[in-house]
Design a protein around this motif. Structure first.
Motif, PDB file in Angstrom:
ATOM      1  N   LEU A   1      51.726 -30.214 116.299  1.00  0.00           N
ATOM      2  CA  LEU A   1      52.943 -31.020 115.230  1.00  0.00           C
ATOM      3  C   LEU A   1      53.852 -30.032 115.479  1.00  0.00           C
ATOM      4  CD1 LEU A   1      53.910 -32.658 113.037  1.00  0.00           C
ATOM      5  CD2 LEU A   1      52.392 -31.164 111.506  1.00  0.00           C
ATOM      6  N   ARG A   2      54.999 -30.704 115.715  1.00  0.00           N
ATOM      7  CA  ARG A   2      56.145 -30.004 115.617  1.00  0.00           C
ATOM      8  C   ARG A   2      57.196 -30.670 114.919  1.00  0.00           C
ATOM      9  NH1 ARG A   2      61.156 -31.546 118.565  1.00  0.00           N
ATOM     10  NH2 ARG A   2      62.583 -29.652 118.832  1.00  0.00           N
ATOM     11  N   LYS A   3      58.174 -29.849 114.064  1.00  0.00           N
ATOM     12  CA  LYS A   3      59.230 -30.234 113.362  1.00  0.00           C
ATOM     13  C   LYS A   3      60.603 -30.404 114.147  1.00  0.00           C
ATOM     14  CE  LYS A   3      57.841 -30.613 109.048  1.00  0.00           C
ATOM     15  NZ  LYS A   3      58.106 -32.064 108.441  1.00  0.00           N
ATOM     16  N   VAL A   4      61.167 -31.573 114.189  1.00  0.00           N
ATOM     17  CA  VAL A   4      62.463 -31.409 114.973  1.00  0.00           C
ATOM     18  C   VAL A   4      63.521 -30.750 114.574  1.00  0.00           C
ATOM     19  CG1 VAL A   4      63.992 -33.461 115.966  1.00  0.00           C
ATOM     20  CG2 VAL A   4      61.617 -34.032 115.542  1.00  0.00           C
ATOM     21  N   ALA A   5      63.952 -30.244 115.373  1.00  0.00           N
ATOM     22  CA  ALA A   5      65.221 -29.178 115.125  1.00  0.00           C
ATOM     23  C   ALA A   5      66.178 -29.004 116.235  1.00  0.00           C
ATOM     24  CB  ALA A   5      64.838 -27.763 114.906  1.00  0.00           C
ATOM     25  N   GLU A   6      67.493 -28.963 115.745  1.00  0.00           N
ATOM     26  CA  GLU A   6      68.377 -28.927 116.763  1.00  0.00           C
ATOM     27  C   GLU A   6      69.521 -27.643 116.593  1.00  0.00           C
ATOM     28  OE1 GLU A   6      70.407 -33.188 117.270  1.00  0.00           O
ATOM     29  OE2 GLU A   6      70.165 -33.000 115.173  1.00  0.00           O
ATOM     30  N   SER A   7      69.806 -26.856 117.434  1.00  0.00           N
ATOM     31  CA  SER A   7      70.538 -25.838 117.239  1.00  0.00           C
ATOM     32  C   SER A   7      71.962 -26.119 118.020  1.00  0.00           C
ATOM     33  CB  SER A   7      70.065 -24.632 118.100  1.00  0.00           C
ATOM     34  OG  SER A   7      68.794 -24.238 117.147  1.00  0.00           O
TER      35      SER A   7
ATOM     36  N   ILE B   1      75.116 -19.519 116.112  1.00  0.00           N
ATOM     37  CA  ILE B   1      74.081 -20.436 116.311  1.00  0.00           C
ATOM     38  C   ILE B   1      73.788 -20.949 114.830  1.00  0.00           C
ATOM     39  CG2 ILE B   1      71.886 -20.928 117.238  1.00  0.00           C
ATOM     40  CD1 ILE B   1      72.279 -19.023 119.419  1.00  0.00           C
ATOM     41  N   ILE B   2      73.966 -22.290 114.708  1.00  0.00           N
ATOM     42  CA  ILE B   2      73.302 -22.844 113.404  1.00  0.00           C
ATOM     43  C   ILE B   2      72.291 -23.926 113.885  1.00  0.00           C
ATOM     44  CG2 ILE B   2      75.594 -22.455 112.067  1.00  0.00           C
ATOM     45  CD1 ILE B   2      76.073 -25.453 112.506  1.00  0.00           C
ATOM     46  N   THR B   3      71.123 -24.004 113.123  1.00  0.00           N
ATOM     47  CA  THR B   3      70.085 -24.743 113.490  1.00  0.00           C
ATOM     48  C   THR B   3      69.755 -25.817 112.026  1.00  0.00           C
ATOM     49  OG1 THR B   3      68.975 -23.020 114.852  1.00  0.00           O
ATOM     50  CG2 THR B   3      67.821 -24.666 114.072  1.00  0.00           C
ATOM     51  N   HIS B   4      69.451 -26.978 112.475  1.00  0.00           N
ATOM     52  CA  HIS B   4      69.300 -27.981 111.680  1.00  0.00           C
ATOM     53  C   HIS B   4      67.639 -28.155 111.849  1.00  0.00           C
ATOM     54  CE1 HIS B   4      68.865 -32.656 110.260  1.00  0.00           C
ATOM     55  NE2 HIS B   4      68.825 -31.656 109.208  1.00  0.00           N
ATOM     56  N   TYR B   5      66.992 -27.806 110.850  1.00  0.00           N
ATOM     57  CA  TYR B   5      65.585 -28.054 110.409  1.00  0.00           C
ATOM     58  C   TYR B   5      65.204 -29.213 109.786  1.00  0.00           C
ATOM     59  CZ  TYR B   5      65.276 -22.898 111.784  1.00  0.00           C
ATOM     60  OH  TYR B   5      65.670 -21.901 112.364  1.00  0.00           O
ATOM     61  N   SER B   6      64.966 -30.076 110.429  1.00  0.00           N
ATOM     62  CA  SER B   6      64.608 -31.688 109.793  1.00  0.00           C
ATOM     63  C   SER B   6      63.193 -31.630 109.344  1.00  0.00           C
ATOM     64  CB  SER B   6      65.009 -32.727 110.759  1.00  0.00           C
ATOM     65  OG  SER B   6      63.823 -32.938 111.663  1.00  0.00           O
ATOM     66  N   ASN B   7      63.083 -32.817 108.746  1.00  0.00           N
ATOM     67  CA  ASN B   7      61.794 -33.022 107.908  1.00  0.00           C
ATOM     68  C   ASN B   7      61.200 -33.983 108.820  1.00  0.00           C
ATOM     69  OD1 ASN B   7      60.219 -32.523 106.185  1.00  0.00           O
ATOM     70  ND2 ASN B   7      60.372 -34.150 104.942  1.00  0.00           N
ATOM     71  N   GLU B   8      61.695 -34.299 110.199  1.00  0.00           N
ATOM     72  CA  GLU B   8      61.208 -35.179 111.023  1.00  0.00           C
ATOM     73  C   GLU B   8      59.773 -34.688 111.872  1.00  0.00           C
ATOM     74  OE1 GLU B   8      62.348 -37.854 114.918  1.00  0.00           O
ATOM     75  OE2 GLU B   8      64.006 -36.952 113.547  1.00  0.00           O
TER      76      GLU B   8
ATOM     77  N   SER C   1      68.629 -29.471 105.640  1.00  0.00           N
ATOM     78  CA  SER C   1      69.674 -30.789 105.823  1.00  0.00           C
ATOM     79  C   SER C   1      70.743 -30.479 105.153  1.00  0.00           C
ATOM     80  CB  SER C   1      68.949 -32.164 105.519  1.00  0.00           C
ATOM     81  OG  SER C   1      68.173 -32.094 106.712  1.00  0.00           O
ATOM     82  N   GLU C   2      70.851 -30.178 103.775  1.00  0.00           N
ATOM     83  CA  GLU C   2      72.114 -29.769 103.036  1.00  0.00           C
ATOM     84  C   GLU C   2      72.900 -28.726 103.486  1.00  0.00           C
ATOM     85  OE1 GLU C   2      73.300 -32.046 100.820  1.00  0.00           O
ATOM     86  OE2 GLU C   2      71.844 -33.534 101.699  1.00  0.00           O
ATOM     87  N   ALA C   3      72.210 -27.763 103.666  1.00  0.00           N
ATOM     88  CA  ALA C   3      72.728 -26.321 104.211  1.00  0.00           C
ATOM     89  C   ALA C   3      73.362 -26.819 105.419  1.00  0.00           C
ATOM     90  CB  ALA C   3      71.721 -25.501 104.011  1.00  0.00           C
ATOM     91  N   PHE C   4      72.841 -27.233 106.302  1.00  0.00           N
ATOM     92  CA  PHE C   4      73.163 -27.550 107.726  1.00  0.00           C
ATOM     93  C   PHE C   4      74.666 -28.356 107.658  1.00  0.00           C
ATOM     94  CE2 PHE C   4      73.754 -30.167 111.664  1.00  0.00           C
ATOM     95  CZ  PHE C   4      73.565 -29.222 112.735  1.00  0.00           C
ATOM     96  N   LYS C   5      74.497 -29.536 106.700  1.00  0.00           N
ATOM     97  CA  LYS C   5      75.787 -30.380 106.605  1.00  0.00           C
ATOM     98  C   LYS C   5      76.792 -29.298 106.239  1.00  0.00           C
ATOM     99  CE  LYS C   5      74.812 -33.930 104.416  1.00  0.00           C
ATOM    100  NZ  LYS C   5      74.627 -34.930 103.637  1.00  0.00           N
TER     101      LYS C   5
ATOM    102  N   GLU D   1      80.263 -28.610 108.478  1.00  0.00           N
ATOM    103  CA  GLU D   1      81.649 -28.943 108.091  1.00  0.00           C
ATOM    104  C   GLU D   1      82.692 -27.804 108.137  1.00  0.00           C
ATOM    105  OE1 GLU D   1      81.362 -30.078 104.103  1.00  0.00           O
ATOM    106  OE2 GLU D   1      80.307 -32.146 104.711  1.00  0.00           O
ATOM    107  N   GLU D   2      81.893 -26.272 108.090  1.00  0.00           N
ATOM    108  CA  GLU D   2      82.778 -25.280 108.214  1.00  0.00           C
ATOM    109  C   GLU D   2      83.172 -24.691 109.692  1.00  0.00           C
ATOM    110  OE1 GLU D   2      80.592 -22.368 106.104  1.00  0.00           O
ATOM    111  OE2 GLU D   2      80.870 -23.243 104.287  1.00  0.00           O
ATOM    112  N   CYS D   3      82.487 -25.462 110.711  1.00  0.00           N
ATOM    113  CA  CYS D   3      82.735 -25.247 112.133  1.00  0.00           C
ATOM    114  C   CYS D   3      84.073 -25.796 112.559  1.00  0.00           C
ATOM    115  CB  CYS D   3      81.859 -25.942 112.974  1.00  0.00           C
ATOM    116  SG  CYS D   3      80.216 -25.090 112.699  1.00  0.00           S
TER     117      CYS D   3
END
Length: 160
Positions: A75-81, A93-100, A146-150, A154-156
């Motif tokens: 089982l893996r949680k989908v994440a994007e960096s 580096i910023i990483t989005h830890y999703s709930n997917e 997700s909220e923190a990543f958003k 936006e700050e990038c």
């Protein structure tokens, strides 16, 4: 055995131990040609060894896995960096830890990976392979961001 013979034997043993340690690195053998890299809890992934090369089969963010018979269930949680550049063009580096969720089934004997799968397809595959319907779970410490990543995104000034 004389002193130099003992010294040579000890050096040989030390060399073998060093080479064995270097070859295995921080990877744990799961079976077949598959290894788990878990030196960092937030970057757990599965590698496949072919010759002397390793390639990533299941990317980071593995949150649970079980070895059942000749299979690894994952089982893996989908994440994007991403590289996020500020106004001075300095990357972070910023990483989005999703709930997917993403499921994988790896056949150690046949050297075959099946995935990524959604939960329904995962359980269907377990039935087809006559494996126990193994529920994999997400640790209570895992929190999607997700909220923190958003906000970070936006700050990038530039996102790569």
């Amino acid at each position: 055995m004389n002193h130099s013979g003992i010294k040579s034997l000890l050096l040989g043993i030390i060399l073998i131990l060093i080479l064995t340690g270097c070859m295995s690195g921080e990877h744990k053998l799961l079976g077949g040609n598959y290894y788990l890299s878990d030196s960092d809890d937030s970057h757990v992934y599965i590698l496949k060894k072919s010759g002397d090369q390793f390639s990533i089969i299941v990317n980071q963010q593995i949150v649970d896995f079980k070895v059942v018979k000749n299979y690894v269930l994952v089982l893996r949680k989908v994440a994007e960096s991403f590289d996020c550049y500020n106004e001075k063009n300095v990357p972070t580096i910023i990483t989005h830890y999703s709930n997917e969720d993403e499921y994988w089934v790896i056949d150690l004997q046949r050297d075959k990976e099946m995935g990524p799968l959604k939960e329904e397809a995962y359980f269907h595959l377990l039935k087809k392979l006559e494996l126990p319907l193994m529920k994999l779970s997400v640790p209570s410490a895992f929190v999607p961001n997700s909220e923190a990543f958003k906000k970070w995104r936006e700050e990038c000034k530039k996102l790569v």
